[in-house]
Design a protein around this motif. Structure first.
Motif, mmCIF file in Angstrom:
data_model
loop_
_atom_site.group_PDB
_atom_site.id
_atom_site.type_symbol
_atom_site.label_atom_id
_atom_site.label_comp_id
_atom_site.label_asym_id
_atom_site.label_seq_id
_atom_site.Cartn_x
_atom_site.Cartn_y
_atom_site.Cartn_z
ATOM 1 N N GLN A 154 0.806 -1.225 0.000
ATOM 2 C CA GLN A 154 0.000 0.000 0.000
ATOM 3 C C GLN A 154 0.839 1.275 0.000
ATOM 4 O O GLN A 154 0.303 2.366 0.112
ATOM 5 N N ARG A 155 2.154 1.123 -0.091
ATOM 6 C CA ARG A 155 3.080 2.260 -0.101
ATOM 7 C C ARG A 155 2.906 3.126 1.159
ATOM 8 O O ARG A 155 2.817 4.347 1.091
ATOM 9 N N MET A 156 2.852 2.456 2.288
ATOM 10 C CA MET A 156 2.676 3.136 3.569
ATOM 11 C C MET A 156 3.791 2.763 4.548
ATOM 12 O O MET A 156 3.587 2.727 5.747
ATOM 13 N N LYS A 157 4.982 2.501 4.034
ATOM 14 C CA LYS A 157 6.080 2.000 4.876
ATOM 15 C C LYS A 157 6.432 2.980 5.993
ATOM 16 O O LYS A 157 6.653 2.559 7.126
ATOM 17 N N ASP A 158 6.446 4.277 5.709
ATOM 18 C CA ASP A 158 6.779 5.242 6.763
ATOM 19 C C ASP A 158 5.781 5.174 7.914
ATOM 20 O O ASP A 158 6.168 5.162 9.084
ATOM 21 N N GLU A 159 4.492 5.113 7.581
ATOM 22 C CA GLU A 159 3.462 5.022 8.620
ATOM 23 C C GLU A 159 3.575 3.694 9.359
ATOM 24 O O GLU A 159 3.392 3.630 10.578
ATOM 25 N N LEU A 160 3.864 2.638 8.619
ATOM 26 C CA LEU A 160 4.021 1.316 9.219
ATOM 27 C C LEU A 160 5.173 1.309 10.214
ATOM 28 O O LEU A 160 5.031 0.815 11.340
ATOM 29 N N VAL A 161 6.296 1.870 9.827
ATOM 30 C CA VAL A 161 7.469 1.899 10.699
ATOM 31 C C VAL A 161 7.178 2.712 11.955
ATOM 32 O O VAL A 161 7.502 2.290 13.071
ATOM 33 N N GLU A 162 6.552 3.858 11.809
ATOM 34 C CA GLU A 162 6.248 4.709 12.966
ATOM 35 C C GLU A 162 5.258 4.023 13.905
ATOM 36 O O GLU A 162 5.430 4.035 15.127
ATOM 37 N N THR A 163 4.232 3.412 13.355
ATOM 38 C CA THR A 163 3.245 2.712 14.177
ATOM 39 C C THR A 163 3.871 1.511 14.866
ATOM 40 O O THR A 163 3.639 1.279 16.064
ATOM 41 N N ALA A 164 4.683 0.754 14.152
ATOM 42 C CA ALA A 164 5.361 -0.408 14.740
ATOM 43 C C ALA A 164 6.293 0.031 15.864
ATOM 44 O O ALA A 164 6.376 -0.634 16.911
ATOM 45 N N HIS A 165 6.973 1.140 15.661
ATOM 46 C CA HIS A 165 7.864 1.681 16.700
ATOM 47 C C HIS A 165 7.077 1.979 17.974
ATOM 48 O O HIS A 165 7.475 1.591 19.079
ATOM 49 N N ARG A 166 5.943 2.643 17.828
ATOM 50 C CA ARG A 166 5.126 2.992 18.998
ATOM 51 C C ARG A 166 4.582 1.734 19.682
ATOM 52 O O ARG A 166 4.573 1.647 20.917
ATOM 53 N N LEU A 167 4.131 0.777 18.891
ATOM 54 C CA LEU A 167 3.631 -0.474 19.467
ATOM 55 C C LEU A 167 4.736 -1.226 20.204
ATOM 56 O O LEU A 167 4.506 -1.810 21.270
ATOM 57 N N MET A 168 5.937 -1.226 19.641
ATOM 58 C CA MET A 168 7.073 -1.883 20.298
ATOM 59 C C MET A 168 7.401 -1.209 21.628
ATOM 60 O O MET A 168 7.628 -1.881 22.631
ATOM 61 N N MET A 169 7.429 0.117 21.640
ATOM 62 C CA MET A 169 7.737 0.832 22.880
ATOM 63 C C MET A 169 6.672 0.543 23.941
ATOM 64 O O MET A 169 6.995 0.289 25.103
ATOM 65 N N PHE A 170 5.415 0.559 23.548
ATOM 66 C CA PHE A 170 4.332 0.258 24.474
ATOM 67 C C PHE A 170 4.397 -1.204 24.907
ATOM 68 O O PHE A 170 4.247 -1.517 26.097
ATOM 69 N N GLY A 171 4.658 -2.094 23.970
ATOM 70 C CA GLY A 171 4.774 -3.514 24.281
ATOM 71 C C GLY A 171 5.919 -3.801 25.240
ATOM 72 O O GLY A 171 5.802 -4.657 26.129
ATOM 73 N N MET A 172 7.032 -3.089 25.084
ATOM 74 C CA MET A 172 8.164 -3.286 25.995
ATOM 75 C C MET A 172 7.815 -2.809 27.407
ATOM 76 O O MET A 172 8.214 -3.430 28.395
ATOM 77 N N ALA A 173 7.069 -1.711 27.513
ATOM 78 C CA ALA A 173 6.621 -1.252 28.833
ATOM 79 C C ALA A 173 5.687 -2.295 29.456
ATOM 80 O O ALA A 173 5.808 -2.618 30.646
ATOM 81 N N LEU A 174 4.768 -2.822 28.654
ATOM 82 C CA LEU A 174 3.872 -3.868 29.153
ATOM 83 C C LEU A 174 4.642 -5.127 29.543
ATOM 84 O O LEU A 174 4.318 -5.782 30.543
ATOM 85 N N LEU A 175 5.661 -5.467 28.760
ATOM 86 C CA LEU A 175 6.491 -6.629 29.087
ATOM 87 C C LEU A 175 7.214 -6.425 30.415
ATOM 88 O O LEU A 175 7.263 -7.334 31.252
ATOM 89 N N ALA A 176 7.754 -5.237 30.621
ATOM 90 C CA ALA A 176 8.424 -4.948 31.899
ATOM 91 C C ALA A 176 7.443 -5.090 33.059
ATOM 92 O O ALA A 176 7.773 -5.688 34.089
ATOM 93 N N LEU A 177 6.236 -4.568 32.889
ATOM 94 C CA LEU A 177 5.228 -4.697 33.944
ATOM 95 C C LEU A 177 4.816 -6.151 34.156
ATOM 96 O O LEU A 177 4.586 -6.581 35.285
ATOM 97 N N THR A 178 4.733 -6.911 33.076
ATOM 98 C CA THR A 178 4.402 -8.329 33.195
ATOM 99 C C THR A 178 5.486 -9.073 33.960
ATOM 100 O O THR A 178 5.197 -9.877 34.856
ATOM 101 N N ILE A 179 6.734 -8.807 33.630
ATOM 102 C CA ILE A 179 7.842 -9.456 34.338
ATOM 103 C C ILE A 179 7.834 -9.050 35.803
ATOM 104 O O ILE A 179 7.988 -9.884 36.698
ATOM 105 N N GLY A 180 7.631 -7.759 36.048
ATOM 106 C CA GLY A 180 7.605 -7.280 37.427
ATOM 107 C C GLY A 180 6.483 -7.906 38.240
ATOM 108 O O GLY A 180 6.687 -8.332 39.381
ATOM 109 N N SER A 181 5.290 -7.989 37.662
ATOM 110 C CA SER A 181 4.176 -8.563 38.417
ATOM 111 C C SER A 181 4.313 -10.081 38.562
ATOM 112 O O SER A 181 3.905 -10.648 39.578
ATOM 113 N N THR A 182 4.925 -10.742 37.579
ATOM 114 C CA THR A 182 5.216 -12.178 37.712
ATOM 115 C C THR A 182 6.197 -12.397 38.858
ATOM 116 O O THR A 182 6.009 -13.281 39.704
ATOM 117 N N LEU A 183 7.223 -11.578 38.872
ATOM 118 C CA LEU A 183 8.216 -11.664 39.942
ATOM 119 C C LEU A 183 7.567 -11.396 41.293
ATOM 120 O O LEU A 183 7.839 -12.101 42.273
#
Length: 181
Positions: A107-136
């Motif tokens: 769809q020729r939307m690579k820039d939007e895809l990269v930016e959205t993926a970046h934001r999802l990764m950052m949010f996912g990493m925060a959620l992962l840290a919280l998951t690890i912390g609450s598991t611990l």
């Protein structure tokens, strides 16, 4: 008369050094090349994070079916439920870039895809840290007496914050100062 390439360097001292800074190389890339490179970097990073969150989430799902789970009190069951929900949300955030890419491919939307993926990764990493912390927290509350578990988890979460967020931000700021000097 044919034009030939110069001979390849034969010793390490003859290999020319690349002295331009990384940002200069990025600016030399065509926009499509830069988006493709950034997308490939995100994919590699996602693979690492996805593996960790999927293993942790699988472990969490199995805990409810163990004999000891019945002995958990209300607080620990609540921590467990929050942990499972955090793990599910982290899984969703870290896998979402793949789904988005499938829907937007071509769809020729690579820039939007990269930016959205970046934001999802950052949010996912925060959620992962919280998951690890609450598991611990859940595990250490079962194993250790008193407030020791909470203090240990607070220390681990502080360490995650330093390694995953403060250090990269500090390195970015330092690089920015060096470029401006």
């Amino acid at each position: 008369m044919a034009v030939t390439d110069p001979p390849a360097p034969t010793i390490a001292s003859e290999v020319p050094e690349v002295s331009e800074p990384r940002d200069a190389r990025e600016h030399a890339e065509a926009p499509g090349e830069q988006a493709n490179r950034r997308w490939n970097e995100i994919l590699q990073e996602t693979r690492v994070a996805q593996t960790g969150v999927q293993i942790l989430f699988g472990f969490l799902l199995s805990v409810a079916f163990t004999a000891g789970f019945r002995d958990l009190g209300t607080i620990d069951r609540t921590i467990y439920v929050v942990t499972v929900v955090l793990g599910a949300a982290a899984t969703g955030s870290l896998i979402a870039p793949v789904s988005i890419h499938r829907f937007l491919s071509g769809q020729r939307m690579k820039d939007e895809l990269v930016e959205t993926a970046h934001r999802l990764m950052m949010f996912g990493m925060a959620l992962l840290a919280l998951t690890i912390g609450s598991t611990l927290l859940l595990i250490l509350r079962v194993v250790l007496p008193g407030l020791i578990a909470e203090f240990l988890v607070a220390g681990v979460m502080l360490y995650f914050g330093l390694c995953w967020y403060a250090l990269p931000l500090w390195l970015r700021r330092r690089a920015s100062r060096n470029e401006n000097a």
